[in-house]
Design an enzyme around this catalytic site. Sequence first.
Site, mmCIF file in Angstrom:
data_model
loop_
_atom_site.group_PDB
_atom_site.id
_atom_site.type_symbol
_atom_site.label_atom_id
_atom_site.label_comp_id
_atom_site.label_asym_id
_atom_site.label_seq_id
_atom_site.Cartn_x
_atom_site.Cartn_y
_atom_site.Cartn_z
ATOM 1 N N SER A 150 0.813 -1.221 0.000
ATOM 2 C CA SER A 150 0.000 0.000 0.000
ATOM 3 C C SER A 150 0.847 1.272 0.000
ATOM 4 O O SER A 150 0.338 2.348 -0.330
ATOM 5 C CB SER A 150 -0.945 0.007 1.203
ATOM 6 O OG SER A 150 -0.227 -0.160 2.413
ATOM 7 N N ASP A 391 -1.636 6.257 11.967
ATOM 8 C CA ASP A 391 -0.979 5.799 10.749
ATOM 9 C C ASP A 391 0.302 6.601 10.548
ATOM 10 O O ASP A 391 0.279 7.740 10.069
ATOM 11 C CB ASP A 391 -1.903 5.967 9.544
ATOM 12 C CG ASP A 391 -1.297 5.391 8.262
ATOM 13 O OD1 ASP A 391 -0.124 4.988 8.296
ATOM 14 O OD2 ASP A 391 -2.011 5.354 7.234
ATOM 15 N N HIS A 394 1.941 5.285 6.143
ATOM 16 C CA HIS A 394 1.558 5.876 4.866
ATOM 17 C C HIS A 394 1.821 7.381 4.893
ATOM 18 O O HIS A 394 2.283 7.923 5.898
ATOM 19 C CB HIS A 394 0.080 5.584 4.586
ATOM 20 C CG HIS A 394 -0.216 4.128 4.442
ATOM 21 N ND1 HIS A 394 -0.628 3.342 5.509
ATOM 22 C CD2 HIS A 394 -0.146 3.301 3.370
ATOM 23 C CE1 HIS A 394 -0.803 2.099 5.093
ATOM 24 N NE2 HIS A 394 -0.522 2.042 3.811
#
Length: 420
Positions: A150, A391, A394
């Site tokens: 990702s 997070d 990312h």
Amino acid sequence: MDHQVTTRATHQLPSTPIMTIKREHCYTLSFVFIFISSVIVFNLGLFDFFRFRFFPAAHKPIPNEQRTWVGTPCDYSYGRWVRDESYRIQSYDENCQFLDPGFRCRRNGRKDVEFLKWRWQPHGCDLPRFNATDFLERSRNGRIVFAGDSIGRNQWESLICMLAQAVSNRSTIFEENGSPITKHKGFLSIKFQEYNLTVEYYRTPFLVIINRPPKDSPPQVRVTIRVDELHWYSTRWMGANVLIFNTGHWWNKEKTVKMSCYFQEGGKVNMTMAVKEGFRRSLQTLKSWTANNLNPDKTHVFIRSYSPVHYSNGTWNEGGQCDAELEPAKNHSKLKSEPWNNQYIADVIKQMKYGNWKVQLLNITYLTEFRRDGHPSRHREPGTPSNAPQDCSHWCLPGIPDTWNELLYAHLLSMKFRNK
């Protein structure tokens, strides 16, 4: 007898300085030969060692005079972040229709915009300004493919939005199969109709196949990672003009052995294979597939280095945070140690440097390590539980992956890339 001795002495005595002079010449010539040989070896061989170092020694920026080599391209991987208020004026914003909701940090509540006001400045040279129109023209009638986890998706979405800035009619940009951008499994292919170009993403966290275990496997084995067989999506990667691989974030015990996921070669599960060895073998599989299935005159292959994470005061599932970071780190001596994945990536790229191959390292680790301020942190997509982990893996978009794509563009320019 005396005459013979005298004659011998007469011949011997003058010879001593002559021998000394010849010996000195010999030493001098030997030194010159060794010196020239060392220079040649350093430029041909050891230079690769330094070129594949992801962090400078002791995390210190290398001075310009040491990084700039006559006749060699600039190494964009090392430098510093400089504040530049005008840097983002021509860039995209969160209204880009191809952004995943989880990457739209400001829309998800982030108030500051300081993280968008920094530009990467390499040592000893300048990074070419990203030219979306030029990139699209060079890629016309072609395919750009991202394959990986990702974080690779992060970079893929960034590139689509960067390229879309040069297209006046945005309705001519669409997902070929009608899939929404929120689709997180399988693959997505964005078509730039005016240029007959597709920019594709394939979700393959390990690059190799994840499958059910073979019969008669130990009961604790629920899933296996086939380190000797590339993912079946690989048949779709053939014929791409630019191919960017990334992997690494899933290669740990938490996402393998602790989840009853073990490594498999052939028809057998190897219960003792370590994660690092599995990673190494999977890269060897990638190398073999590349050599057997791609045309080196057509496909430019990149393997991107590891993208750092920035959890403080705990790991991702133990309360780790990064929401207090509002600007890049400034003290390079306090950067984290280099990820182990990078050495394996560097090794396999060196092995792929043969013949006409255009395999390149996209080294983003060092420049990204500074950017602890660029993560979504607690500003995650709508619907995320309030107690969900932050997070810090990312990246917000627009954001740091835009710089990765600037490096990608610079590499392609240096390689004189243009689809035929």
